[in-house]
Design a protein around this motif. Structure first.
Motif, PDB file in Angstrom:
ATOM      1  N   LEU A 166      41.203  30.207  33.050  1.00 22.40           N
ATOM      2  CA  LEU A 166      40.215  29.288  33.620  1.00 22.40           C
ATOM      3  C   LEU A 166      39.350  29.902  34.747  1.00 22.40           C
ATOM      4  CD1 LEU A 166      41.697  25.850  33.615  1.00 22.40           C
ATOM      5  CD2 LEU A 166      39.746  26.599  32.304  1.00 22.40           C
ATOM      6  N   ILE A 167      40.238  30.395  36.017  1.00 27.89           N
ATOM      7  CA  ILE A 167      39.509  30.938  36.990  1.00 27.89           C
ATOM      8  C   ILE A 167      38.844  32.324  36.879  1.00 27.89           C
ATOM      9  CG2 ILE A 167      40.047  31.503  39.554  1.00 27.89           C
ATOM     10  CD1 ILE A 167      41.975  29.361  39.328  1.00 27.89           C
ATOM     11  N   ALA A 168      39.590  33.262  36.393  1.00 28.81           N
ATOM     12  CA  ALA A 168      39.334  34.617  36.376  1.00 28.81           C
ATOM     13  C   ALA A 168      38.361  35.035  35.256  1.00 28.81           C
ATOM     14  CB  ALA A 168      40.638  35.541  36.357  1.00 28.81           C
ATOM     15  N   PHE A 169      38.740  34.204  34.438  1.00 21.90           N
ATOM     16  CA  PHE A 169      37.754  34.756  32.893  1.00 21.90           C
ATOM     17  C   PHE A 169      36.657  33.668  33.077  1.00 21.90           C
ATOM     18  CE2 PHE A 169      36.522  34.337  28.671  1.00 21.90           C
ATOM     19  CZ  PHE A 169      36.002  35.518  28.449  1.00 21.90           C
ATOM     20  N   CYS A 170      36.720  32.436  32.876  1.00 24.61           N
ATOM     21  CA  CYS A 170      35.724  31.439  32.538  1.00 24.61           C
ATOM     22  C   CYS A 170      34.944  31.224  33.866  1.00 24.61           C
ATOM     23  CB  CYS A 170      36.218  30.114  32.077  1.00 24.61           C
ATOM     24  SG  CYS A 170      37.118  30.228  30.432  1.00 24.61           S
ATOM     25  N   PHE A 171      35.451  30.757  34.921  1.00 22.16           N
ATOM     26  CA  PHE A 171      34.852  30.606  36.033  1.00 22.16           C
ATOM     27  C   PHE A 171      34.306  31.813  36.793  1.00 22.16           C
ATOM     28  CE2 PHE A 171      34.660  29.352  40.825  1.00 22.16           C
ATOM     29  CZ  PHE A 171      33.656  28.701  40.797  1.00 22.16           C
ATOM     30  N   GLY A 172      35.007  32.837  36.704  1.00 18.64           N
ATOM     31  CA  GLY A 172      34.284  34.265  37.030  1.00 18.64           C
ATOM     32  C   GLY A 172      33.129  34.607  36.438  1.00 18.64           C
TER      33      GLY A 172
ATOM     34  N   LEU B 181      48.335  41.906  44.556  1.00 19.23           N
ATOM     35  CA  LEU B 181      48.003  43.082  43.958  1.00 19.23           C
ATOM     36  C   LEU B 181      47.625  42.370  42.654  1.00 19.23           C
ATOM     37  CD1 LEU B 181      47.872  46.051  44.457  1.00 19.23           C
ATOM     38  CD2 LEU B 181      50.094  46.178  43.465  1.00 19.23           C
ATOM     39  N   LYS B 182      48.300  41.596  41.944  1.00 17.92           N
ATOM     40  CA  LYS B 182      48.250  40.987  40.759  1.00 17.92           C
ATOM     41  C   LYS B 182      46.998  40.202  40.705  1.00 17.92           C
ATOM     42  CE  LYS B 182      51.736  40.174  37.780  1.00 17.92           C
ATOM     43  NZ  LYS B 182      52.844  39.313  37.438  1.00 17.92           N
ATOM     44  N   SER B 183      46.687  39.225  41.583  1.00 19.22           N
ATOM     45  CA  SER B 183      45.547  38.724  41.712  1.00 19.22           C
ATOM     46  C   SER B 183      44.337  39.389  41.667  1.00 19.22           C
ATOM     47  CB  SER B 183      45.438  37.698  42.957  1.00 19.22           C
ATOM     48  OG  SER B 183      46.441  36.853  42.956  1.00 19.22           O
ATOM     49  N   ALA B 184      44.168  40.604  42.345  1.00 22.31           N
ATOM     50  CA  ALA B 184      43.222  41.511  42.577  1.00 22.31           C
ATOM     51  C   ALA B 184      42.939  42.198  41.186  1.00 22.31           C
ATOM     52  CB  ALA B 184      43.530  42.521  43.805  1.00 22.31           C
ATOM     53  N   ALA B 185      44.173  42.825  40.466  1.00 19.39           N
ATOM     54  CA  ALA B 185      44.033  43.346  39.503  1.00 19.39           C
ATOM     55  C   ALA B 185      43.412  42.461  38.340  1.00 19.39           C
ATOM     56  CB  ALA B 185      45.146  43.988  38.769  1.00 19.39           C
ATOM     57  N   VAL B 186      43.994  41.167  38.115  1.00 19.68           N
ATOM     58  CA  VAL B 186      43.296  40.343  37.139  1.00 19.68           C
ATOM     59  C   VAL B 186      42.088  40.105  37.271  1.00 19.68           C
ATOM     60  CG1 VAL B 186      43.735  37.782  36.328  1.00 19.68           C
ATOM     61  CG2 VAL B 186      45.695  39.405  36.625  1.00 19.68           C
ATOM     62  N   SER B 187      41.517  39.828  38.460  1.00 18.80           N
ATOM     63  CA  SER B 187      40.295  39.478  38.760  1.00 18.80           C
ATOM     64  C   SER B 187      39.242  40.478  38.280  1.00 18.80           C
ATOM     65  CB  SER B 187      40.001  39.135  40.070  1.00 18.80           C
ATOM     66  OG  SER B 187      40.557  37.828  40.432  1.00 18.80           O
ATOM     67  N   LEU B 188      39.686  41.778  38.920  1.00 20.14           N
ATOM     68  CA  LEU B 188      38.708  42.991  38.358  1.00 20.14           C
ATOM     69  C   LEU B 188      38.496  43.123  36.750  1.00 20.14           C
ATOM     70  CD1 LEU B 188      40.171  45.479  40.967  1.00 20.14           C
ATOM     71  CD2 LEU B 188      37.773  44.632  40.610  1.00 20.14           C
TER      72      LEU B 188
ATOM     73  N   ILE C 114      36.032  35.939  44.929  1.00 20.91           N
ATOM     74  CA  ILE C 114      36.355  34.723  45.121  1.00 20.91           C
ATOM     75  C   ILE C 114      37.422  34.283  43.956  1.00 20.91           C
ATOM     76  CG2 ILE C 114      35.460  32.262  44.654  1.00 20.91           C
ATOM     77  CD1 ILE C 114      32.569  33.682  45.024  1.00 20.91           C
ATOM     78  N   THR C 115      37.337  34.755  43.019  1.00 24.59           N
ATOM     79  CA  THR C 115      38.586  34.373  41.957  1.00 24.59           C
ATOM     80  C   THR C 115      39.852  35.092  42.362  1.00 24.59           C
ATOM     81  OG1 THR C 115      38.098  36.184  40.540  1.00 24.59           O
ATOM     82  CG2 THR C 115      37.013  34.187  39.991  1.00 24.59           C
ATOM     83  N   ALA C 116      39.891  36.326  42.967  1.00 22.99           N
ATOM     84  CA  ALA C 116      41.249  36.841  43.228  1.00 22.99           C
ATOM     85  C   ALA C 116      41.696  36.013  44.352  1.00 22.99           C
ATOM     86  CB  ALA C 116      40.974  38.032  44.007  1.00 22.99           C
ATOM     87  N   GLY C 117      40.694  35.332  45.376  1.00 19.78           N
ATOM     88  CA  GLY C 117      41.427  34.488  46.531  1.00 19.78           C
ATOM     89  C   GLY C 117      42.146  33.049  45.994  1.00 19.78           C
TER      90      GLY C 117
ATOM     91  N   GLU D 231      29.631  35.236  38.019  1.00 19.08           N
ATOM     92  CA  GLU D 231      28.830  36.678  37.875  1.00 19.08           C
ATOM     93  C   GLU D 231      27.529  36.465  37.415  1.00 19.08           C
ATOM     94  OE1 GLU D 231      27.982  40.315  37.378  1.00 19.08           O
ATOM     95  OE2 GLU D 231      30.072  39.905  37.918  1.00 19.08           O
ATOM     96  N   ALA D 232      27.305  35.239  36.546  1.00 19.52           N
ATOM     97  CA  ALA D 232      25.886  34.839  36.163  1.00 19.52           C
ATOM     98  C   ALA D 232      25.232  34.370  37.426  1.00 19.52           C
ATOM     99  CB  ALA D 232      25.996  33.640  35.286  1.00 19.52           C
ATOM    100  N   LEU D 233      25.693  33.902  38.536  1.00 18.98           N
ATOM    101  CA  LEU D 233      24.825  33.405  39.579  1.00 18.98           C
ATOM    102  C   LEU D 233      24.730  34.548  40.607  1.00 18.98           C
ATOM    103  CD1 LEU D 233      26.083  29.746  39.983  1.00 18.98           C
ATOM    104  CD2 LEU D 233      24.008  30.566  39.013  1.00 18.98           C
ATOM    105  N   ALA D 234      25.691  35.287  40.997  1.00 16.35           N
ATOM    106  CA  ALA D 234      25.768  36.195  42.212  1.00 16.35           C
ATOM    107  C   ALA D 234      25.957  37.725  41.479  1.00 16.35           C
ATOM    108  CB  ALA D 234      26.601  35.779  42.971  1.00 16.35           C
ATOM    109  N   GLY D 235      27.136  37.818  40.906  1.00 16.92           N
ATOM    110  CA  GLY D 235      27.396  39.105  40.456  1.00 16.92           C
ATOM    111  C   GLY D 235      27.628  40.030  41.786  1.00 16.92           C
ATOM    112  N   PHE D 236      27.662  41.244  41.615  1.00 13.43           N
ATOM    113  CA  PHE D 236      27.853  42.381  42.730  1.00 13.43           C
ATOM    114  C   PHE D 236      28.941  42.101  43.488  1.00 13.43           C
ATOM    115  CE2 PHE D 236      23.398  42.460  41.816  1.00 13.43           C
ATOM    116  CZ  PHE D 236      22.810  43.750  41.741  1.00 13.43           C
ATOM    117  N   GLY D 237      30.021  41.897  42.858  1.00 11.99           N
ATOM    118  CA  GLY D 237      31.327  41.765  43.710  1.00 11.99           C
ATOM    119  C   GLY D 237      31.988  40.483  43.947  1.00 11.99           C
ATOM    120  N   ALA D 238      30.822  39.398  44.084  1.00 11.30           N
ATOM    121  CA  ALA D 238      31.284  38.005  44.484  1.00 11.30           C
ATOM    122  C   ALA D 238      32.397  37.457  43.532  1.00 11.30           C
ATOM    123  CB  ALA D 238      30.065  37.121  44.627  1.00 11.30           C
TER     124      ALA D 238
END
Length: 581
Positions: free
Chosen positions: A120-126, A154-161, A141-144, A130-137
């Motif tokens: 829900l967070i990393a894939f769908c909400f991310g 570390l896993k939060s960052a990897a999953v979000s990337l 946000i999703t990692a946090g 991405e559609a609205l901002a992109g460029f790393g935002a």
């Protein structure tokens, strides 16, 4: 002003000419990848070199070289940065108020299972971010948010990337494909349609990979229905919108549809077990420390409380972003329906504004009232075939431009949230200040692209690469992947390599549309490895200095997905040629 005709072979040797034409790109890559220079510095240095080469070896008049630079910088600002600035402003209107926290709380209240929250967070909400901002935002946000839900940093960052792949080609309201259309001259609808017939295949795979990273084979076995539903719905909507509706809303609608589909599934299905925490940290990986709201700056770990200034070995000290709710318990109370509607209001407003703009009568009026084409002053460039180069004709649609529609959406959001005009202006200026180096970088990269394209440097490179013949179909995805891995932006990669892909494809007997779209679609798989995005992800979860660890974790996934996409592209050149518009 006498016309300037491009030269394909300025040195009498195509190989030497191609090596010379590649120098600005090589310099850019070395400055970014080896010396880790700031992106704007690397872009400016490469731009200066490309101008010198254009004037000295490709015999482009100085005035026309400078004019090409100005045209590229202008195109970088309008429409591309005009989209990014206003999209990010709309997003900031939510984070500067309490509504983003409400949206996050709504999502987290849906399930206490980390694997479901990852989808829900990393894939769908991310994808929506991405559609609205992109460029790393989206990554930040999703990692946090995942870390606040109980996942290790570390896993939060990897999953979000990793999650930030499938939506990137249509991110920031379609900026990458809009830039690709601008530098190649291929109609936007055609480029969008082709990319929309490639990236949905990634959307089918990525959610399953995410739950595998979070919980291994058990995670896939227990939560595959949610991963499949989210991926399939996202893929279908992304294909339909990019091919039959409007490119700007592709990821907005796909992200919202995927969220809705997963939420509906959860009403009738639950995983056999619930993963409520991230388990015991593996050796060498920092533990997650949930900061207690009532601890006065203390942190809690395994029932013990340690002051945040402590020196525990192996434990990463984390600073939560201000908009992330900390220590949210499983089964958190869901906000009231009115608050949920207010939290999603900006996204609904954007959909409504863009939908109205697509009504034939409205679209015609916007085009007639505020759109016109003109030849860029100071340019008269003829290709090696004797025909005028299309990229010197500029189309200016200031009323129906994506950025303008986003600005209108932001003004409506401003009124809906009852934010004072003065506060809205301050947030806008804050957004501009935050993007100042991005603005300089994008304008410089687009200027570099236009100089290389109009001088003939890109043509020389393209003809040289075309000598590989049919094998170029294997080189094309790698070019896009390298471009994004080094620049951190699918938009920048498309600007640099878009025309090169078209030129090489034409000489190699391949579809220019397919190769141009492949540059964008394959490029998204390099974003998770770019230095900029690795740094953003590491900073968001408080593990600065572990970027190399993130890189190693993601390299295999990135290369594996690139190989799968390359196979798809090869099939689309023959067996699946009917997919090419």
């Amino acid at each position: 002003m006498p016309a300037f005709q491009q030269i394909v072979d300025p040195l009498g040797s195509l190989a030497l000419g191609a090596g010379l034409a590649a120098l600005p790109l090589i310099l850019l890559f070395i400055l970014l990848g080896v010396f880790r220079a700031k992106a704007w510095k690397a872009a400016l240095a490469s731009l200066a070199l490309s101008i010198v080469l254009a004037v000295t070896f490709w015999r482009m008049p100085v005035g026309q070289a400078l004019s090409a630079t100005a045209e590229g910088a202008f195109y970088g600002f309008f429409p591309i940065l005009w989209i990014l600035i206003n999209a990010l402003w709309v997003y900031k209107l939510t984070t500067e108020t309490r509504w983003f926290a409400v949206l996050g709380a709504t999502i987290r209240s849906v399930s206490g299972d980390l694997r479901i929250l990852t989808i829900l967070i990393a894939f769908c909400f991310g994808a929506l971010l991405e559609a609205l901002a992109g460029f790393g935002a989206p990554v930040a946000i999703t990692a946090g948010m995942l870390m606040a839900a109980g996942m290790k940093p570390l896993k939060s960052a990897a999953v979000s990337l990793l999650a930030n792949t499938a939506p990137v080609a249509f991110g920031a309201m379609g900026s990458p494909v809009i830039a690709l259309s601008g530098v190649t001259g291929i109609p936007l609808a055609t480029v969008s349609s082709m990319a929309g017939r490639q990236t949905p295949f990634l959307a089918l795979i990525v959610p399953l990979l995410l739950v595998f990273i979070v919980d291994g084979k058990r995670g896939v076995r227990q939560t595959w229905p949610a991963a499949v539903v989210g991926g399939v719905v996202f893929a279908i909507v992304q294909f339909l919108v990019s091919n039959f509706f409007t490119v700007e809303l592709t990821d907005v609608l796909a992200g919202i549809a995927a969220i809705a589909a997963v939420l509906l599934l959860l009403r009738v299905w639950k995983p056999a077990q619930t993963m409520t925490s991230d388990g015991i940290p593996v050796a060498g990986e920092p533990e997650f420390i949930a900061l207690s709201p009532d601890s006065g700056g203390a942190s809690q770990r395994g029932g013990a409380t340690t002051l945040s200034g402590g020196k525990d070995r192996g434990v990463a000290r984390l600073t939560q972003p201000s908009h992330v709710a900390v220590g949210v318990p499983d089964g958190a109370t869901r906000p009231a329906p009115r608050e949920i509607w207010m939290a999603v209001a900006p996204y609904l407003v954007i959909i409504a504004v863009f939908s109205v703009s697509q009504i034939p009568a409205v679209k015609s009026w916007l085009t007639a009232a505020g759109g016109f084409s003109f030849s860029w002053p100071g340019l008269d460039v003829v290709g090696s075939n004797g025909k005028p180069v299309s990229s010197q004709i500029m189309r200016f649609d200031h009323l129906k431009a994506t950025g303008t529609l986003l600005l209108i959406s932001g003004l409506i959001t401003l009124a809906l949230y009852r934010i004072p005009v003065g506060a809205g202006v301050r947030i806008y200026l804050k957004t501009l200040s935050m993007l100042r180096w991005t603005i300089l970088t994008v304008c410089s990269v687009l200027a570099l692209s236009f100089v290389m394209n109009l001088s003939g440097e890109t043509g020389t490179l393209g003809v040289a690469l075309a000598s590989a013949g049919g094998i170029f179909v294997l080189i094309s995805p790698v070019l896009g992947w390298i471009g994004v891995a080094l620049t951190g932006s699918d938009t920048s990669s498309n600007s640099l390599f878009g025309q090169l892909q078209v030129t090489a494809a034409s000489h190699a007997g391949l579809s220019p549309v397919l190769m141009a779209a492949t540059n964008s679609s394959a490029g998204v798989l390099g974003k998770m490895l770019s230095l900029q995005n690795l740094a953003v992800a590491a900073a968001a979860v408080g593990i600065e200095g572990l970027e190399s660890t993130l890189f190693r974790r993601l390299l295999g996934w990135s290369l594996g997905l690139l190989a799968l996409l390359t196979i798809l592209v090869v099939l689309q050149t023959n067996v699946l040629a009917w997919m090419v518009p």
